[in-house]
Design a protein around this motif. Structure first.
Motif, PDB file in Angstrom:
ATOM      1  N   ILE A 129       4.359 -11.979  -8.231  1.00 44.94           N
ATOM      2  CA  ILE A 129       4.849 -10.703  -7.718  1.00 44.94           C
ATOM      3  C   ILE A 129       5.815 -10.928  -6.553  1.00 44.94           C
ATOM      4  O   ILE A 129       6.869 -10.288  -6.468  1.00 44.94           O
ATOM      5  CB  ILE A 129       3.667  -9.819  -7.286  1.00 44.94           C
ATOM      6  CG1 ILE A 129       2.796  -9.486  -8.504  1.00 44.94           C
ATOM      7  CG2 ILE A 129       4.157  -8.546  -6.611  1.00 44.94           C
ATOM      8  CD1 ILE A 129       1.482  -8.825  -8.158  1.00 44.94           C
ATOM      9  N   ARG A 130       5.459 -11.849  -5.652  1.00 44.06           N
ATOM     10  CA  ARG A 130       6.360 -12.169  -4.531  1.00 44.06           C
ATOM     11  C   ARG A 130       7.719 -12.614  -5.041  1.00 44.06           C
ATOM     12  O   ARG A 130       8.772 -12.149  -4.560  1.00 44.06           O
ATOM     13  CB  ARG A 130       5.743 -13.265  -3.670  1.00 44.06           C
ATOM     14  CG  ARG A 130       6.621 -13.756  -2.527  1.00 44.06           C
ATOM     15  CD  ARG A 130       6.209 -15.148  -2.107  1.00 44.06           C
ATOM     16  NE  ARG A 130       6.355 -16.084  -3.224  1.00 44.06           N
ATOM     17  CZ  ARG A 130       5.671 -17.222  -3.325  1.00 44.06           C
ATOM     18  NH1 ARG A 130       4.769 -17.556  -2.423  1.00 44.06           N
ATOM     19  NH2 ARG A 130       5.874 -18.031  -4.363  1.00 44.06           N
ATOM     20  N   ASP A 131       7.719 -13.484  -6.037  1.00 47.11           N
ATOM     21  CA  ASP A 131       8.988 -13.991  -6.571  1.00 47.11           C
ATOM     22  C   ASP A 131       9.795 -12.878  -7.228  1.00 47.11           C
ATOM     23  O   ASP A 131      11.034 -12.834  -7.117  1.00 47.11           O
ATOM     24  CB  ASP A 131       8.712 -15.111  -7.580  1.00 47.11           C
ATOM     25  CG  ASP A 131       8.098 -16.345  -6.926  1.00 47.11           C
ATOM     26  OD1 ASP A 131       8.213 -16.474  -5.690  1.00 47.11           O
ATOM     27  OD2 ASP A 131       7.494 -17.170  -7.654  1.00 47.11           O
ATOM     28  N   ALA A 173      13.861  -7.067  -0.703  1.00 45.13           N
ATOM     29  CA  ALA A 173      12.597  -7.499  -0.101  1.00 45.13           C
ATOM     30  C   ALA A 173      12.862  -8.045   1.301  1.00 45.13           C
ATOM     31  O   ALA A 173      13.914  -8.622   1.563  1.00 45.13           O
ATOM     32  CB  ALA A 173      11.941  -8.561  -0.975  1.00 45.13           C
ATOM     33  N   PRO A 174      11.915  -7.893   2.222  1.00 45.03           N
ATOM     34  CA  PRO A 174      12.098  -8.431   3.572  1.00 45.03           C
ATOM     35  C   PRO A 174      12.273  -9.941   3.542  1.00 45.03           C
ATOM     36  O   PRO A 174      11.684 -10.621   2.692  1.00 45.03           O
ATOM     37  CB  PRO A 174      10.800  -8.039   4.279  1.00 45.03           C
ATOM     38  CG  PRO A 174      10.237  -6.915   3.482  1.00 45.03           C
ATOM     39  CD  PRO A 174      10.648  -7.174   2.071  1.00 45.03           C
ATOM     40  N   PRO A 175      13.042 -10.501   4.447  1.00 48.61           N
ATOM     41  CA  PRO A 175      13.194 -11.963   4.514  1.00 48.61           C
ATOM     42  C   PRO A 175      11.842 -12.639   4.746  1.00 48.61           C
ATOM     43  O   PRO A 175      11.006 -12.135   5.501  1.00 48.61           O
ATOM     44  CB  PRO A 175      14.135 -12.160   5.712  1.00 48.61           C
ATOM     45  CG  PRO A 175      14.824 -10.844   5.891  1.00 48.61           C
ATOM     46  CD  PRO A 175      13.856  -9.803   5.457  1.00 48.61           C
ATOM     47  N   GLY A 176      11.632 -13.752   4.087  1.00 44.75           N
ATOM     48  CA  GLY A 176      10.397 -14.499   4.270  1.00 44.75           C
ATOM     49  C   GLY A 176       9.162 -13.823   3.707  1.00 44.75           C
ATOM     50  O   GLY A 176       8.039 -14.060   4.186  1.00 44.75           O
ATOM     51  N   LEU A 177       9.340 -12.955   2.706  1.00 45.68           N
ATOM     52  CA  LEU A 177       8.207 -12.254   2.104  1.00 45.68           C
ATOM     53  C   LEU A 177       7.171 -13.246   1.588  1.00 45.68           C
ATOM     54  O   LEU A 177       7.495 -14.201   0.885  1.00 45.68           O
ATOM     55  CB  LEU A 177       8.694 -11.368   0.951  1.00 45.68           C
ATOM     56  CG  LEU A 177       7.622 -10.599   0.169  1.00 45.68           C
ATOM     57  CD1 LEU A 177       6.922  -9.583   1.065  1.00 45.68           C
ATOM     58  CD2 LEU A 177       8.226  -9.923  -1.052  1.00 45.68           C
ATOM     59  N   ARG A 201      -0.931  -7.387   1.729  1.00 46.15           N
ATOM     60  CA  ARG A 201      -0.415  -6.412   2.686  1.00 46.15           C
ATOM     61  C   ARG A 201       1.101  -6.494   2.803  1.00 46.15           C
ATOM     62  O   ARG A 201       1.790  -5.475   2.901  1.00 46.15           O
ATOM     63  CB  ARG A 201      -1.077  -6.624   4.042  1.00 46.15           C
ATOM     64  CG  ARG A 201      -2.554  -6.229   4.085  1.00 46.15           C
ATOM     65  CD  ARG A 201      -3.212  -6.641   5.357  1.00 46.15           C
ATOM     66  NE  ARG A 201      -3.239  -8.108   5.496  1.00 46.15           N
ATOM     67  CZ  ARG A 201      -3.821  -8.750   6.499  1.00 46.15           C
ATOM     68  NH1 ARG A 201      -4.407  -8.061   7.463  1.00 46.15           N
ATOM     69  NH2 ARG A 201      -3.816 -10.074   6.535  1.00 46.15           N
ATOM     70  N   ASP A 202       1.630  -7.719   2.774  1.00 46.62           N
ATOM     71  CA  ASP A 202       3.083  -7.881   2.845  1.00 46.62           C
ATOM     72  C   ASP A 202       3.756  -7.343   1.585  1.00 46.62           C
ATOM     73  O   ASP A 202       4.827  -6.720   1.656  1.00 46.62           O
ATOM     74  CB  ASP A 202       3.436  -9.363   3.037  1.00 46.62           C
ATOM     75  CG  ASP A 202       3.032  -9.888   4.408  1.00 46.62           C
ATOM     76  OD1 ASP A 202       2.776  -9.052   5.302  1.00 46.62           O
ATOM     77  OD2 ASP A 202       2.964 -11.116   4.577  1.00 46.62           O
ATOM     78  N   LEU A 203       3.143  -7.583   0.434  1.00 44.01           N
ATOM     79  CA  LEU A 203       3.714  -7.093  -0.818  1.00 44.01           C
ATOM     80  C   LEU A 203       3.711  -5.566  -0.858  1.00 44.01           C
ATOM     81  O   LEU A 203       4.688  -4.937  -1.282  1.00 44.01           O
ATOM     82  CB  LEU A 203       2.928  -7.655  -2.009  1.00 44.01           C
ATOM     83  CG  LEU A 203       2.981  -9.172  -2.200  1.00 44.01           C
ATOM     84  CD1 LEU A 203       2.022  -9.605  -3.310  1.00 44.01           C
ATOM     85  CD2 LEU A 203       4.396  -9.631  -2.518  1.00 44.01           C
ATOM     86  N   ALA A 204       2.616  -4.963  -0.405  1.00 49.66           N
ATOM     87  CA  ALA A 204       2.538  -3.503  -0.385  1.00 49.66           C
ATOM     88  C   ALA A 204       3.556  -2.912   0.592  1.00 49.66           C
ATOM     89  O   ALA A 204       4.183  -1.883   0.306  1.00 49.66           O
ATOM     90  CB  ALA A 204       1.128  -3.064   0.001  1.00 49.66           C
TER      91      ALA A 204
END
Length: 494
Positions: A174-176, A189-193, A198-201
């Motif tokens: 999902i991150r990718d 997506a935010p840099p360095g996701l 919590r970061d993905l949401a």
């Protein structure tokens, strides 16, 4: 996406292999099986915990079953009443016989607003008809706002679960997807996701927020609609539905005709059954209800598209029609040993799992999905879990018979299986022939195998042994043992 009969069906995924072949591929994917086992077992345990809190859980299930069955018997009456109630409350009702008509109606409604973007609440009905693809062909962009549906859309993927469409994806995947695709659809997506949930949401929230605030047209499904008041209901867990249902100027709801309930008071039953069976929660975090339009509050134009798309044909089958009682909770998927090992994509349909195995063949015609009724062990776990007591095993067996009949009608020469079954019937009708074949079979079997099972049967019987262990018949049948010991006992008594 398209159905076997062309663009008017759109329930099955075009080009999908039959379930046995797709399942074989899925079984080889160890990561998929790990993700499925972890997710389904977690949801299953949560469901058991919250349903056990209610002393009247079985009575609730029986009440839900009774309301649904009674509604389906008089569906025409309730739909007409729903149309009258929605119209009286300021909404507009459209009737769509199939997917093509529903897509045309929605496309025309969006075009009439002058907009070229819509936000969407998670909806299996719009997936069923291939609405996103139809809108894209008309130059209209549809943005999924449910987190799992967003993952599926960004990854150019297909849903694999009713409740958790991206259940087959891991956090790293999902991150990718977010890193690679979000920028193409809007805010990147935010840099360095990271792959922290919590970061993905948060990345999804930031990405979707601008769409909620900008887009003037929303498309939703519906969990229920009350015929007496014209009230439409959507339940969800993320708040995206509430944003879509209140901020846009125009709201278009696509609803299968089986979702209607006779009365608003019936929601008392289903709003207890649904959250406990689907997410393992006592109530849904967001339950949105609206009745027509209200000046100065929420969308000022409301359109309800009532979708048939094979449902009327399904109603004609007094056994199979109970599948239309489904409230899309996914409880049957989470307890199914077949789904847990193959995932939803193997079913080749918008509707996976046990409910898909009985619903899809009826919507598209059993001859177009004849392997799905066999995608089950008939263990009955789905029936035990279903909040409205759909007897899925009964419908599976019923559809299996129809699939065999349809296959026989298409064949000029009988299949090897039909010939074998005919021979078996002839043997079983005669005790003498049965005894002779049993003795011969036991002698042959001892020659074929030394390990307790027949590894491979000859000729047309080979497909049977390719997928099953075939035990060697015993050296002595029960009937022979009984006769022998009976003689011994009678001799001893003399």
């Amino acid at each position: 996406m398209s159905g076997p009969d062309g663009p008017g069906t759109n329930v099955v995924w075009l080009g999908s292999p039959p379930f046995p072949h797709a399942a074989r591929t899925a079984l080889a994917d160890t990561r998929l099986r790990t993700n499925l086992r972890r997710a389904t077992s977690t949801i299953r345990d949560k469901r058991l915990a919250v349903t056990s809190e209610l002393d009247d859980w079985e009575q609730l299930r029986e009440a839900g079953e009774a309301v649904k069955r009674r509604t389906l018997r008089h569906l025409d009456h309730h739909l007409v009443r729903l149309e009258e109630s929605v119209t009286k409350a300021g909404g507009t009702v459209h009737w769509a016989a199939d997917a093509a008509e529903a897509n045309r109606i929605v496309t025309d409604l969006v075009r009439a607003t002058g907009e070229r973007e819509v936000v969407k609440v998670k909806s299996m009905a719009t997936q069923e008809i291939g609405l996103n693809e139809a809108l894209a062909e008309a130059g209209i962009s549809a943005y999924e706002t449910d987190l799992a549906e967003l993952i599926v859309q960004l990854g150019e993927d297909r849903p694999s679960h009713i409740l958790v469409p991206a259940i087959h994806r891991g956090r790293a995947e999902i991150r990718d997807i977010f890193r690679r695709e979000m920028g193409k659809w809007g805010r990147p997506a935010p840099p360095g996701l990271t792959d922290d949930p919590r970061d993905l949401a948060e990345a999804a929230r930031l990405h979707l927020r601008e769409k909620f605030l900008r887009t003037k047209v929303a498309v939703s499904g519906a969990n229920f609609a009350a015929a007496d008041t014209g009230t439409v209901v959507v339940v969800e867990s993320e708040g995206n539905g509430r944003m879509c249902l209140t901020l846009p100027d125009t709201l278009i709801t696509v609803m299968g005709i089986e979702k209607v309930l006779p009365a608003f008071t019936d929601l008392e039953i289903f709003l207890q059954l649904l959250p406990r069976s689907s997410t393992g929660e006592r109530m849904n975090p967001y339950t949105s209800m609206w009745t027509g339009t209200t000046e100065g509050d929420g969308p000022q134009a409301f359109h309800l598209v009532l979708l048939d798309n094979g449902r009327t044909d399904t109603l004609e089958d007094t056994v199979g029609r109970q599948a239309l009682a489904c409230i899309r909770c996914s409880a049957c998927l989470n307890v199914c040993p077949v789904y847990e090992r193959t995932g939803g994509h193997a079913y080749g349909s918008v509707y996976p799992g046990p409910i898909g195995a009985v619903l899809t063949p009826q919507l598209v015609g059993v001859e177009h999905a004849d392997t799905l009724p066999f995608a089950s062990t008939l263990c009955g776990a789905c029936y035990d879990a279903c909040p409205v007591r759909i007897d899925i095993p009964e419908v599976l067996v019923h559809l299996r018979a129809k699939a065999v009949e349809a296959e026989g009608d298409r064949r000029v020469v009988p299949t090897a299986e039909a010939l074998v079954m005919g021979a078996a019937a002839a043997v079983l009708r005669s005790p003498g022939r049965l005894s002779l074949v049993r003795r011969a079979g036991a002698s042959v079997a001892r020659v074929l195998s030394r390990r307790g099972v027949i590894r491979r049967l000859p000729g047309p019987l080979r497909p049977w042994s390719d997928t099953r262990d075939t035990p060697v018949p015993p050296r002595e049948s029960f009937r022979d043992w009984w006769l022998r010991t009976l003689r011994t006992r009678e001799g001893a008594s003399r």
